[in-house]
Design a protein around this motif. Structure first.
Motif, PDB file in Angstrom:
ATOM      1  N   ASN A 140      -1.818  15.021  -8.279  1.00  0.00           N
ATOM      2  CA  ASN A 140      -2.680  15.442  -8.357  1.00  0.00           C
ATOM      3  C   ASN A 140      -3.801  14.715  -6.712  1.00  0.00           C
ATOM      4  O   ASN A 140      -3.392  13.436  -6.765  1.00  0.00           O
ATOM      5  CB  ASN A 140      -3.629  14.629  -9.629  1.00  0.00           C
ATOM      6  N   PRO A 141      -4.553  15.683  -6.578  1.00  0.00           N
ATOM      7  CA  PRO A 141      -5.230  14.936  -5.251  1.00  0.00           C
ATOM      8  C   PRO A 141      -6.177  13.697  -5.087  1.00  0.00           C
ATOM      9  O   PRO A 141      -5.926  13.348  -4.338  1.00  0.00           O
ATOM     10  CB  PRO A 141      -6.061  16.093  -4.639  1.00  0.00           C
ATOM     11  N   ARG A 142      -6.797  13.593  -6.271  1.00  0.00           N
ATOM     12  CA  ARG A 142      -7.949  13.164  -7.023  1.00  0.00           C
ATOM     13  C   ARG A 142      -7.262  11.146  -6.452  1.00  0.00           C
ATOM     14  O   ARG A 142      -7.585  10.469  -5.974  1.00  0.00           O
ATOM     15  CB  ARG A 142      -8.618  12.896  -7.879  1.00  0.00           C
ATOM     16  N   GLU A 143      -6.153  11.165  -7.757  1.00  0.00           N
ATOM     17  CA  GLU A 143      -5.364  10.486  -7.332  1.00  0.00           C
ATOM     18  C   GLU A 143      -4.726   9.661  -6.184  1.00  0.00           C
ATOM     19  O   GLU A 143      -4.923   8.446  -5.992  1.00  0.00           O
ATOM     20  CB  GLU A 143      -4.240   9.988  -8.698  1.00  0.00           C
TER      21      GLU A 143
ATOM     22  N   ALA B 237       1.936   6.727  -6.894  1.00  0.00           N
ATOM     23  CA  ALA B 237       0.802   8.249  -7.218  1.00  0.00           C
ATOM     24  C   ALA B 237       1.070   9.058  -7.077  1.00  0.00           C
ATOM     25  O   ALA B 237       0.317  10.173  -7.778  1.00  0.00           O
ATOM     26  CB  ALA B 237      -1.057   7.470  -6.615  1.00  0.00           C
ATOM     27  N   LEU B 238       1.599   9.132  -6.161  1.00  0.00           N
ATOM     28  CA  LEU B 238       2.854  10.675  -5.787  1.00  0.00           C
ATOM     29  C   LEU B 238       3.240  11.234  -6.997  1.00  0.00           C
ATOM     30  O   LEU B 238       3.236  12.298  -7.800  1.00  0.00           O
ATOM     31  CB  LEU B 238       2.856  10.049  -4.614  1.00  0.00           C
ATOM     32  N   LYS B 239       4.100  10.559  -7.215  1.00  0.00           N
ATOM     33  CA  LYS B 239       4.856  10.501  -7.986  1.00  0.00           C
ATOM     34  C   LYS B 239       4.135  10.813  -9.952  1.00  0.00           C
ATOM     35  O   LYS B 239       4.954  11.391 -10.169  1.00  0.00           O
ATOM     36  CB  LYS B 239       5.976   9.419  -8.176  1.00  0.00           C
TER      37      LYS B 239
ATOM     38  N   ALA C  58       1.049  -1.152   0.163  1.00  0.00           N
ATOM     39  CA  ALA C  58       0.041   0.131   0.300  1.00  0.00           C
ATOM     40  C   ALA C  58       1.004   1.659  -0.105  1.00  0.00           C
ATOM     41  O   ALA C  58       0.334   2.676  -0.484  1.00  0.00           O
ATOM     42  CB  ALA C  58      -0.980  -0.095   1.195  1.00  0.00           C
ATOM     43  N   THR C  59       2.322   1.210   0.529  1.00  0.00           N
ATOM     44  CA  THR C  59       3.067   2.564   0.409  1.00  0.00           C
ATOM     45  C   THR C  59       3.589   3.032  -0.397  1.00  0.00           C
ATOM     46  O   THR C  59       3.897   3.753  -1.221  1.00  0.00           O
ATOM     47  CB  THR C  59       3.913   2.315   2.121  1.00  0.00           C
ATOM     48  N   LYS C  60       3.738   1.519  -1.768  1.00  0.00           N
ATOM     49  CA  LYS C  60       4.571   1.658  -2.123  1.00  0.00           C
ATOM     50  C   LYS C  60       3.829   2.586  -3.542  1.00  0.00           C
ATOM     51  O   LYS C  60       3.393   2.958  -4.039  1.00  0.00           O
ATOM     52  CB  LYS C  60       5.113   0.355  -2.836  1.00  0.00           C
ATOM     53  N   ASP C  61       1.705   1.770  -3.572  1.00  0.00           N
ATOM     54  CA  ASP C  61       1.243   2.317  -4.340  1.00  0.00           C
ATOM     55  C   ASP C  61       1.053   3.740  -3.744  1.00  0.00           C
ATOM     56  O   ASP C  61       0.940   4.935  -5.297  1.00  0.00           O
ATOM     57  CB  ASP C  61       0.013   1.436  -3.881  1.00  0.00           C
TER      58      ASP C  61
END
Length: 131
Positions: free
Chosen positions: A65-68, A58-60, A51-54
């Motif tokens: 994008n706050p939605r992603e 998503a941040l990278k 989950a941390t990796k995912d």
């Protein structure tokens, strides 16, 4: 001749008794319950790592994008909750196996009910976080 018939009848009776006895499954032990706990804990830890990796991904890739990011966090929390629910269910089921037969089915029903409630809660939380 009469002795031979009685011998065959005795052998057949012993085989029948042995066959009936071999179909019983051994009850779970405290070691089985402990093993299920450890396995569940390990699965949750692995889910948290993934989950941390995912979320980091998503941040990278989503340029922040706050939605992603919110979607990745919601999905991660859901995955962890589902794995925890599955692990808790497995542990509860193992505990049920240690009980007397008369109490076992009620215990399993309770474990199944708790599992279904945990799944529903995880789905509701995911839906709320995605909005």
């Amino acid at each position: 001749m009469e002795f031979q018939k009685m011998s065959w009848a005795g052998v057949a009776a012993l085989m029948l008794i042995a066959a009936c006895h071999s179909h019983k499954t051994p009850q779970a032990t405290a070691q089985d319950v402990e093993a299920a706990k450890q396995e569940a804990q390990h699965a949750v830890e692995q889910a948290r790592i993934e989950a941390t990796k995912d979320v980091k991904s998503a941040l990278k890739t989503g340029s922040g994008n706050p939605r992603e990011v919110a979607l990745a966090k919601a999905t991660a929390a859901y995955d962890i909750a589902m794995i925890k629910a599955e692990g808790d269910h497995q542990v509860a089921t193992e505990k049920c196996q240690t009980l007397q037969a008369s109490m076992m089915q009620a215990c399993k029903d309770q474990a199944d009910t708790a599992y279904e409630a945990a799944k529903a809660s995880a789905k509701a939380a995911r839906t709320a976080r995605q909005q």
